[in-house]
Scaffold this active site. Sequence first.
Site, PDB file in Angstrom:
ATOM      1  N   GLU A   1       0.802  -1.221   0.000  1.00  0.00           N
ATOM      2  CA  GLU A   1       0.000   0.000   0.000  1.00  0.00           C
ATOM      3  C   GLU A   1       0.832   1.268   0.000  1.00  0.00           C
ATOM      4  O   GLU A   1       0.500   2.253  -0.679  1.00  0.00           O
ATOM      5  CB  GLU A   1      -0.953   0.018   1.205  1.00  0.00           C
ATOM      6  CG  GLU A   1      -2.094  -0.995   1.120  1.00  0.00           C
ATOM      7  CD  GLU A   1      -1.726  -2.375   1.598  1.00  0.00           C
ATOM      8  OE1 GLU A   1      -0.584  -2.551   2.089  1.00  0.00           O
ATOM      9  OE2 GLU A   1      -2.576  -3.283   1.497  1.00  0.00           O
TER      10      GLU A   1
ATOM     11  N   HIS B   1     -11.401  -3.640   9.278  1.00  0.00           N
ATOM     12  CA  HIS B   1     -12.000  -3.517   7.942  1.00  0.00           C
ATOM     13  C   HIS B   1     -13.348  -2.795   7.981  1.00  0.00           C
ATOM     14  O   HIS B   1     -14.162  -2.976   7.089  1.00  0.00           O
ATOM     15  CB  HIS B   1     -12.215  -4.901   7.316  1.00  0.00           C
ATOM     16  CG  HIS B   1     -10.988  -5.520   6.704  1.00  0.00           C
ATOM     17  ND1 HIS B   1      -9.865  -5.820   7.416  1.00  0.00           N
ATOM     18  CD2 HIS B   1     -10.709  -5.902   5.431  1.00  0.00           C
ATOM     19  CE1 HIS B   1      -8.959  -6.375   6.615  1.00  0.00           C
ATOM     20  NE2 HIS B   1      -9.442  -6.431   5.401  1.00  0.00           N
TER      21      HIS B   1
END
Lengths: 324, 350
Positions: free
Chosen positions: A60, A129
């Site tokens: 990322e 999440h």
Amino acid sequence: MVQMTYRDALRQALRDAMAEDDRVFVIGEEVGRYGGAYGVTKGLIEEFGSDRLMDTPISEAAIVGAAVGAAMAGLKPVAELMYVDFIGMTMDQLGNQAAKIRYMFGGQIGVPMVLRTQGGTGRSAGAQHSQSLEAYVLHTPGLRLAMPATVADAYHLLRGALRQPDPVVFIEHKALYTLKEEVDLSAPVPDWGKAAIRRKGDDLVIVTYSRQVHNALKAAEELAARGIEATVIDLRTLNPLDFDTIRAEVERVGRAMVVSEGVMTAGVAAELSARISEECFDFLHDPVVRVAGEDIPISVSVALEAASVPTTALVRETAERLVA
Amino acid sequence: MTQTAMQAAPEATPRPNSDLRALYTQMRRVRTFEERVGELFVRGQSAGSMLHLSIGEESAAVGVCAAMREGDTFTTHHRGHGIFLARGADPNRMMAEIGGKETGYCHGKGGSMHIADMGLGHLGANAIVGGGIPAVVGAGIASKRAGKGDISVAFFGDGAMQQGILYESMNMAALWDLPVLFVCINNQYGMGTRIDQATKGHELHLRARAFGLRGETVDGLDVTEVRETAQDLVDAARTGQPGFLAVDCYRFFGHARMDKSPYRKEEEEALGRQKDPVLHARAALIGAGVTEDELDGVDNDIAREMDAAIDFAVASQEPQLASMFRDVYGPDEPEPEPVRTRIDRVLARE
């Protein structure tokens, strides 16, 4: 008019932007062959090829950093972060690099990139999440922040984000991807940075954004059945913030509440509430009330997850008590 | 730092339970557990669909865990059910956690991707790729200080091989001679991305060697081989020589429960599923004279054990809503104030 989902509208925005400008490309995990973890980029690789839908390793920090460099070098990257929860891993590239390059370098160059991501609760996806981390972004000068609530906005705000001279963090809501609405994509494009008044009433103003717009509208309908009329403002972008629209409505009505899925303390709702209290003080009959996420992580348990963020019932009850 | 702290470590761990039968039994337990997790989802009893099954990867969990001992600690990735089971987890409490129930290991707060148990040395499963890796560096520092010869093992997938944090962690482990082992379960896929679409450097263990760790790659088909290679690395780690082990295997099913893996061909899957460590061990046992009946008996016992785990999870209660505010901070600290309480105070001002 055409019926489409939030997901389809996002894909159409990417498709149109890519067709119009070959500098636009998408870079991220599973954006090409897989079509995006939530299916937003499905099929685009067949239309535009793997040079413009770049599947990356699970890296990322480098995805966002590469987008920064590509933007500085004249391309228009749309980086995708699969979950906003992963923003921590990219925060240096986003907060120290993308956000500050124009300023640190004395205005020589900007970073016109878009970071598309999604957040929020609704899938029992657990503590890492399911978060609403827009406050991290809003707290960083130099970053723009868009959070569409409707299908039309999913399209127009993404197109708008790609026309900005500066980095835009574009946070979708995972519970909205299947939202289906009638849209007219040829309708006049709303001004970037302008809030939308989704409903008008004289008793209180509900200021909100993203999925909570739908909660607020539902609560407003229930309130109307009990004789209370609420204005619902959908901010659409949090930076730029259309405070003029908020001010005009709050001064007209005299009561305000702010609804946000992010945690209450030092969140977006805190900023909005402070600003309304400071700037509209003389017009307020009552204190500004925040209805926001609990100051806790999100549980995987279905029951605890649902109770961690504002519900329609809480918005309605709070509004009733505020107006009473 | 010196090696003194490590001198109390035994030269090599004795190897009880190293027989194939015990390894087979553990692998069958992992596979049956994972199959039942799939059923829990189908029955609508799991908390969400973010369930990542380790079917096809059993030899990595079982082979490495068999080389570990009590006192060792570990972290896992999001596909870690098998590892935790192989380290002694109670399937009932695991299944309950996956169902988001109060009786689960984390009282329904963590779920499949955040299961943990300090009693068994499980420092936590992680939903951030690479997120659990650096913790073993810290646990390794603590083990080294304690001088009991305990090690700490990070389990992760091949997806994490492209995360920078792995390299920062391996470098520190080598620099400080830490009792640490990094285990990459290379199931060939990071979500829908095959490893050759994620890297050009396929000899993963060479990366570790570049940092001064011992590095090996082993074929996951044969659990005995995995166990033996792991044992060498575990024994070395106990003496302050950190290591890295890549276990080659194949992820039999999709990334998560909803993923039907359209990104790979059926022929590839059929070929991949031939590399079945459970069936391989079973064939080896039969070759060594164990009867089919005996093994069926083992399998049936396990099926009953795991059926009971489903029943336990389904019968368990959801956590109480009030528990939502518990454990954000330490046990003697005040809990965060509920939003409703704060709203009450604002509105009570009138």
